[in-house]
Design a protein around this motif. Structure first.
Motif, mmCIF file in Angstrom:
data_model
loop_
_atom_site.group_PDB
_atom_site.id
_atom_site.type_symbol
_atom_site.label_atom_id
_atom_site.label_comp_id
_atom_site.label_asym_id
_atom_site.label_seq_id
_atom_site.Cartn_x
_atom_site.Cartn_y
_atom_site.Cartn_z
ATOM 1 N N THR A 44 0.834 -1.203 0.000
ATOM 2 C CA THR A 44 0.000 0.000 0.000
ATOM 3 C C THR A 44 0.867 1.249 0.000
ATOM 4 O OG1 THR A 44 -0.159 -0.103 2.408
ATOM 5 C CG2 THR A 44 -1.923 -1.148 1.158
ATOM 6 N N ASN A 45 2.121 1.080 -0.314
ATOM 7 C CA ASN A 45 3.064 2.191 -0.357
ATOM 8 C C ASN A 45 3.170 2.702 -1.793
ATOM 9 O OD1 ASN A 45 5.200 3.973 -0.166
ATOM 10 N ND2 ASN A 45 6.514 2.572 0.986
ATOM 11 N N THR A 46 2.860 3.969 -2.001
ATOM 12 C CA THR A 46 2.913 4.551 -3.345
ATOM 13 C C THR A 46 4.330 4.526 -3.908
ATOM 14 O OG1 THR A 46 1.137 6.004 -2.645
ATOM 15 C CG2 THR A 46 2.194 6.553 -4.691
ATOM 16 N N PRO A 79 -2.063 4.575 -25.086
ATOM 17 C CA PRO A 79 -1.292 4.467 -23.846
ATOM 18 C C PRO A 79 -1.633 5.598 -22.879
ATOM 19 C CG PRO A 79 0.142 5.018 -25.700
ATOM 20 C CD PRO A 79 -1.219 4.802 -26.256
ATOM 21 N N VAL A 80 -1.394 5.334 -21.609
ATOM 22 C CA VAL A 80 -1.675 6.303 -20.562
ATOM 23 C C VAL A 80 -0.612 7.398 -20.597
ATOM 24 C CG1 VAL A 80 -1.938 6.595 -18.074
ATOM 25 C CG2 VAL A 80 -2.707 4.506 -19.165
ATOM 26 N N ASP A 81 -1.044 8.641 -20.460
ATOM 27 C CA ASP A 81 -0.126 9.773 -20.422
ATOM 28 C C ASP A 81 0.665 9.725 -19.108
ATOM 29 O OD1 ASP A 81 1.171 12.195 -20.708
ATOM 30 O OD2 ASP A 81 -0.591 13.414 -20.280
ATOM 31 N N PRO A 82 2.013 9.706 -19.169
ATOM 32 C CA PRO A 82 2.815 9.577 -17.944
ATOM 33 C C PRO A 82 2.599 10.725 -16.948
ATOM 34 C CG PRO A 82 4.219 9.499 -19.905
ATOM 35 C CD PRO A 82 2.842 9.722 -20.365
ATOM 36 N N LEU A 83 2.427 11.943 -17.448
ATOM 37 C CA LEU A 83 2.219 13.076 -16.539
ATOM 38 C C LEU A 83 0.880 12.961 -15.809
ATOM 39 C CD1 LEU A 83 3.612 15.968 -18.765
ATOM 40 C CD2 LEU A 83 4.708 14.844 -16.827
ATOM 41 N N LYS A 84 -0.151 12.550 -16.530
ATOM 42 C CA LYS A 84 -1.464 12.377 -15.902
ATOM 43 C C LYS A 84 -1.443 11.218 -14.904
ATOM 44 C CE LYS A 84 -4.402 14.444 -19.389
ATOM 45 N NZ LYS A 84 -5.584 14.269 -20.228
ATOM 46 N N LEU A 85 -0.694 10.167 -15.239
ATOM 47 C CA LEU A 85 -0.586 9.026 -14.332
ATOM 48 C C LEU A 85 0.121 9.435 -13.043
ATOM 49 C CD1 LEU A 85 -1.054 6.013 -13.885
ATOM 50 C CD2 LEU A 85 1.113 5.589 -15.015
ATOM 51 N N ARG A 86 1.184 10.212 -13.157
ATOM 52 C CA ARG A 86 1.900 10.692 -11.973
ATOM 53 C C ARG A 86 0.985 11.562 -11.106
ATOM 54 N NH1 ARG A 86 6.124 13.921 -13.925
ATOM 55 N NH2 ARG A 86 7.115 11.997 -14.573
ATOM 56 N N LEU A 89 -1.626 9.320 -9.333
ATOM 57 C CA LEU A 89 -1.044 8.591 -8.203
ATOM 58 C C LEU A 89 -0.828 9.504 -7.001
ATOM 59 C CD1 LEU A 89 1.586 6.241 -9.883
ATOM 60 C CD2 LEU A 89 -0.517 5.583 -8.729
ATOM 61 N N SER A 90 -0.362 10.719 -7.246
ATOM 62 C CA SER A 90 -0.079 11.616 -6.131
ATOM 63 C C SER A 90 -1.357 12.101 -5.442
ATOM 64 C CB SER A 90 0.750 12.811 -6.602
ATOM 65 O OG SER A 90 0.004 13.609 -7.491
ATOM 66 N N HIS A 91 -2.485 12.127 -6.164
ATOM 67 C CA HIS A 91 -3.739 12.577 -5.575
ATOM 68 C C HIS A 91 -4.620 11.423 -5.086
ATOM 69 C CE1 HIS A 91 -3.140 16.770 -6.402
ATOM 70 N NE2 HIS A 91 -2.861 16.511 -7.669
ATOM 71 N N SER A 92 -4.160 10.200 -5.195
ATOM 72 C CA SER A 92 -4.936 9.047 -4.734
ATOM 73 C C SER A 92 -4.810 8.899 -3.229
ATOM 74 C CB SER A 92 -4.456 7.766 -5.426
ATOM 75 O OG SER A 92 -4.679 7.844 -6.807
ATOM 76 N N VAL A 144 -9.849 7.281 -4.624
ATOM 77 C CA VAL A 144 -9.820 8.722 -4.412
ATOM 78 C C VAL A 144 -10.898 9.029 -3.392
ATOM 79 C CG1 VAL A 144 -10.092 10.967 -5.518
ATOM 80 C CG2 VAL A 144 -9.057 9.083 -6.777
ATOM 81 N N SER A 145 -10.575 9.886 -2.421
ATOM 82 C CA SER A 145 -11.510 10.153 -1.337
ATOM 83 C C SER A 145 -11.487 11.625 -0.951
ATOM 84 C CB SER A 145 -11.149 9.303 -0.125
ATOM 85 O OG SER A 145 -11.955 9.634 0.976
ATOM 86 N N ASP A 146 -12.590 12.076 -0.328
ATOM 87 C CA ASP A 146 -12.608 13.418 0.257
ATOM 88 C C ASP A 146 -12.060 13.383 1.681
ATOM 89 O OD1 ASP A 146 -14.650 12.252 1.717
ATOM 90 O OD2 ASP A 146 -16.242 13.466 0.855
ATOM 91 N N LEU A 147 -11.632 12.205 2.125
ATOM 92 C CA LEU A 147 -11.033 11.964 3.440
ATOM 93 C C LEU A 147 -11.978 12.256 4.594
ATOM 94 C CD1 LEU A 147 -7.453 13.397 2.776
ATOM 95 C CD2 LEU A 147 -8.251 11.043 2.556
ATOM 96 N N GLY A 148 -13.262 12.302 4.304
ATOM 97 C CA GLY A 148 -14.236 12.538 5.356
ATOM 98 C C GLY A 148 -15.418 11.584 5.278
#
Length: 196
Positions: A44-46, A79-86, A89-92, A144-148
């Motif tokens: 579970t580690n990004t 193919p998946v855009d690498p910038l969008k994938l990054r 991942l950072s916002h997940s 992806v969550s609103d964390l609430g």
């Protein structure tokens, strides 16, 4: 009683002999449908997710991040855009990745794994546990969550060579457990009809 004795002794009249073998038991049918997964490591580690390997998994699974993907003549999605994938991942909120040893995954596009065998043989590689460093990425999922209050599960995929072994189910269960541990119980999953 005579028929039961005749069946046990194998002395049935010819009209009672079966030309085909008896149907398999229910336990045998269940065993044949469910294959056991290879040894895996669930992370579970990004930081364990190599974006190049993740892009390869997207391509192998023919998975697109677009609602209406562009499909080429061979039936593959773009193919998946690498910038969008990054960015994704950072916002997940939750990222789950699954790894296994390379010998359990074979594809035509993957290069052959070359091994150096020393004096003691190949036993160290065989007994070493699977880790993100020595394993191949075979499964992935994120939320992806609103964390609430709410969360949504996206991009659950499993390498085609190990599909049908319950790995996707393990990914979803791990995501749900991580979200419910954060007191998030309103969880939705975005999937197509054939991915349910």
């Amino acid at each position: 009683m005579a028929v039961a004795t005749a069946v046990q002794c194998g002395i049935l009249p010819s009209k009672f002999h079966f030309s085909s073998p008896p149907p398999p038991t229910i336990a045998a049918q269940i065993k044949s449908k469910s294959a056991t997964p290879p040894p895996i490591f669930i992370s579970t580690n990004t930081a364990h997710v190599n974006q190049c390997h993740l892009r390869e998994l997207y391509a192998l699974c023919n998975h697109s991040c677009h609602r209406f993907p562009t499909i080429d003549a061979s039936g593959s999605v773009e193919p998946v855009d690498p910038l969008k994938l990054r960015t994704a991942l950072s916002h997940s909120s939750v990222v789950v990745s699954v790894f296994t040893k390379p010998e359990f995954v074979t594809t035509q596009s993957s290069p052959e794994v070359r091994r150096v065998v020393g004096i003691g043989g190949d036993w160290i590689r065989k007994v070493a546990p699977v880790t993100p460093e020595n394993g191949w990425l075979i499964g992935f999922g994120r939320a992806v969550s609103d964390l609430g209050l709410t969360a949504s599960i996206y991009d659950v995929m499993v390498h085609p060579a190990v599909q049908g072994m319950g790995i996707g189910q393990m990914i979803v269960q791990r995501i749900i457990r991580l979200l419910t541990n954060r007191d998030i119980y309103d969880i939705a999953a975005l999937c197509s009809e054939d991915e349910r």
